[in-house]
Design a protein around this motif. Structure first.
Motif, PDB file in Angstrom:
ATOM      1  N   LEU A 105     -59.382  -3.471 -39.759  1.00  0.00           N
ATOM      2  CA  LEU A 105     -60.398  -3.421 -40.811  1.00  0.00           C
ATOM      3  C   LEU A 105     -60.179  -4.379 -41.971  1.00  0.00           C
ATOM      4  O   LEU A 105     -61.129  -4.718 -42.683  1.00  0.00           O
ATOM      5  N   ILE A 106     -58.946  -4.816 -42.182  1.00  0.00           N
ATOM      6  CA  ILE A 106     -58.609  -5.604 -43.369  1.00  0.00           C
ATOM      7  C   ILE A 106     -59.524  -6.822 -43.526  1.00  0.00           C
ATOM      8  O   ILE A 106     -59.775  -7.549 -42.574  1.00  0.00           O
ATOM      9  N   GLY A 107     -60.068  -6.962 -44.721  1.00  0.00           N
ATOM     10  CA  GLY A 107     -60.888  -8.126 -45.035  1.00  0.00           C
ATOM     11  C   GLY A 107     -62.369  -7.987 -44.741  1.00  0.00           C
ATOM     12  O   GLY A 107     -63.161  -8.821 -45.155  1.00  0.00           O
ATOM     13  N   TYR A 108     -62.746  -6.921 -44.040  1.00  0.00           N
ATOM     14  CA  TYR A 108     -64.161  -6.718 -43.723  1.00  0.00           C
ATOM     15  C   TYR A 108     -64.843  -5.884 -44.798  1.00  0.00           C
ATOM     16  O   TYR A 108     -64.228  -5.033 -45.430  1.00  0.00           O
ATOM     17  N   ALA A 109     -66.142  -6.088 -44.967  1.00  0.00           N
ATOM     18  CA  ALA A 109     -66.925  -5.388 -45.986  1.00  0.00           C
ATOM     19  C   ALA A 109     -67.678  -4.200 -45.385  1.00  0.00           C
ATOM     20  O   ALA A 109     -67.828  -4.095 -44.164  1.00  0.00           O
ATOM     21  N   GLU A 110     -68.138  -3.333 -46.266  1.00  0.00           N
ATOM     22  CA  GLU A 110     -68.986  -2.208 -45.861  1.00  0.00           C
ATOM     23  C   GLU A 110     -70.127  -2.709 -44.985  1.00  0.00           C
ATOM     24  O   GLU A 110     -70.669  -3.780 -45.222  1.00  0.00           O
ATOM     25  N   GLY A 111     -70.474  -1.917 -43.983  1.00  0.00           N
ATOM     26  CA  GLY A 111     -71.581  -2.248 -43.097  1.00  0.00           C
ATOM     27  C   GLY A 111     -71.187  -3.064 -41.881  1.00  0.00           C
ATOM     28  O   GLY A 111     -71.973  -3.206 -40.953  1.00  0.00           O
ATOM     29  N   THR A 112     -69.963  -3.579 -41.859  1.00  0.00           N
ATOM     30  CA  THR A 112     -69.508  -4.400 -40.743  1.00  0.00           C
ATOM     31  C   THR A 112     -69.206  -3.543 -39.529  1.00  0.00           C
ATOM     32  O   THR A 112     -68.632  -2.469 -39.649  1.00  0.00           O
ATOM     33  N   GLU A 113     -69.588  -4.022 -38.341  1.00  0.00           N
ATOM     34  CA  GLU A 113     -69.187  -3.408 -37.078  1.00  0.00           C
ATOM     35  C   GLU A 113     -68.221  -4.353 -36.396  1.00  0.00           C
ATOM     36  O   GLU A 113     -68.436  -5.567 -36.398  1.00  0.00           O
ATOM     37  N   LEU A 114     -67.151  -3.796 -35.829  1.00  0.00           N
ATOM     38  CA  LEU A 114     -66.132  -4.615 -35.180  1.00  0.00           C
ATOM     39  C   LEU A 114     -65.477  -3.832 -34.064  1.00  0.00           C
ATOM     40  O   LEU A 114     -65.569  -2.610 -34.007  1.00  0.00           O
ATOM     41  N   SER A 115     -64.816  -4.552 -33.154  1.00  0.00           N
ATOM     42  CA  SER A 115     -64.076  -3.902 -32.073  1.00  0.00           C
ATOM     43  C   SER A 115     -62.601  -4.249 -32.215  1.00  0.00           C
ATOM     44  O   SER A 115     -62.255  -5.333 -32.687  1.00  0.00           O
ATOM     45  N   TRP A 116     -61.753  -3.305 -31.788  1.00  0.00           N
ATOM     46  CA  TRP A 116     -60.303  -3.496 -31.897  1.00  0.00           C
ATOM     47  C   TRP A 116     -59.633  -2.652 -30.826  1.00  0.00           C
ATOM     48  O   TRP A 116     -60.101  -1.567 -30.508  1.00  0.00           O
ATOM     49  N   GLU A 117     -58.558  -3.172 -30.256  1.00  0.00           N
ATOM     50  CA  GLU A 117     -57.834  -2.426 -29.226  1.00  0.00           C
ATOM     51  C   GLU A 117     -56.911  -1.399 -29.869  1.00  0.00           C
ATOM     52  O   GLU A 117     -56.030  -1.744 -30.645  1.00  0.00           O
ATOM     53  N   MET A 118     -57.147  -0.141 -29.531  1.00  0.00           N
ATOM     54  CA  MET A 118     -56.328   0.966 -30.017  1.00  0.00           C
ATOM     55  C   MET A 118     -55.563   1.541 -28.822  1.00  0.00           C
ATOM     56  O   MET A 118     -55.714   1.066 -27.703  1.00  0.00           O
ATOM     57  N   ASP A 119     -54.762   2.567 -29.060  1.00  0.00           N
ATOM     58  CA  ASP A 119     -54.000   3.192 -27.974  1.00  0.00           C
ATOM     59  C   ASP A 119     -54.901   3.693 -26.843  1.00  0.00           C
ATOM     60  O   ASP A 119     -54.507   3.705 -25.691  1.00  0.00           O
ATOM     61  N   ASN A 120     -56.118   4.111 -27.190  1.00  0.00           N
ATOM     62  CA  ASN A 120     -57.044   4.645 -26.186  1.00  0.00           C
ATOM     63  C   ASN A 120     -58.088   3.626 -25.730  1.00  0.00           C
ATOM     64  O   ASN A 120     -59.161   3.989 -25.280  1.00  0.00           O
TER      65      ASN A 120
END
Length: 133
Positions: A105-120
């Motif tokens: 999430l670091i550096g992104y603003a409110e309203g942003t959608e993003l994908s990231w690899e988590m444990d699941n």
């Protein structure tokens, strides 16, 4: 309180303080991230806008900020209170900014959608609200 608006949508750039930019570069150098996340972070840093702490907009995820987040797929909502790694304490409900979700999430603003690899697996998130702690 900084209300400066910086348009990053055209470049898909994140906004970081110079210190946070250096900290993230160090995470890449240490090879501590899953491959998907490392590729994403390298690309984010390539396009990142660096600002002084006083110029960081209030609605951007950073250290010492509380973030309300929604999982796009499940609709589940979470709140994270991001702090420095040495200040993170579960009993105080604080999370390191260098945790997997913090790095996502670091550096992104409110309203942003993003994908990231988590444990699941790879998750899709939307940042609902960012507030100072």
């Amino acid at each position: 309180m900084n209300t400066t608006a910086i348009n990053t949508e055209a470049t898909n750039a994140i906004i970081l303080t110079t210190g946070m930019f250096d900290l993230l570069k160090d995470q890449i150098r240490r090879k501590k991230l899953p491959h998907h996340n490392e590729v994403m972070l390298v690309e984010q840093l390539r396009n990142a806008k660096q600002v002084l702490r006083k110029d960081l907009p209030d609605n951007v995820v950073d250290i010492n900020r509380s973030v309300q987040l929604a999982d796009v797929e499940s609709g589940e909502k979470f709140t994270y209170n991001f702090v420095a790694p040495d200040k993170a304490k579960p009993k105080h409900k604080t999370v390191s900014i260098l945790s997997p979700i913090g790095l996502a999430l670091i550096g992104y603003a409110e309203g942003t959608e993003l994908s990231w690899e988590m444990d699941n697996g790879i998750r899709q998130y939307r940042i609902e609200q960012v507030t100072a702690m």
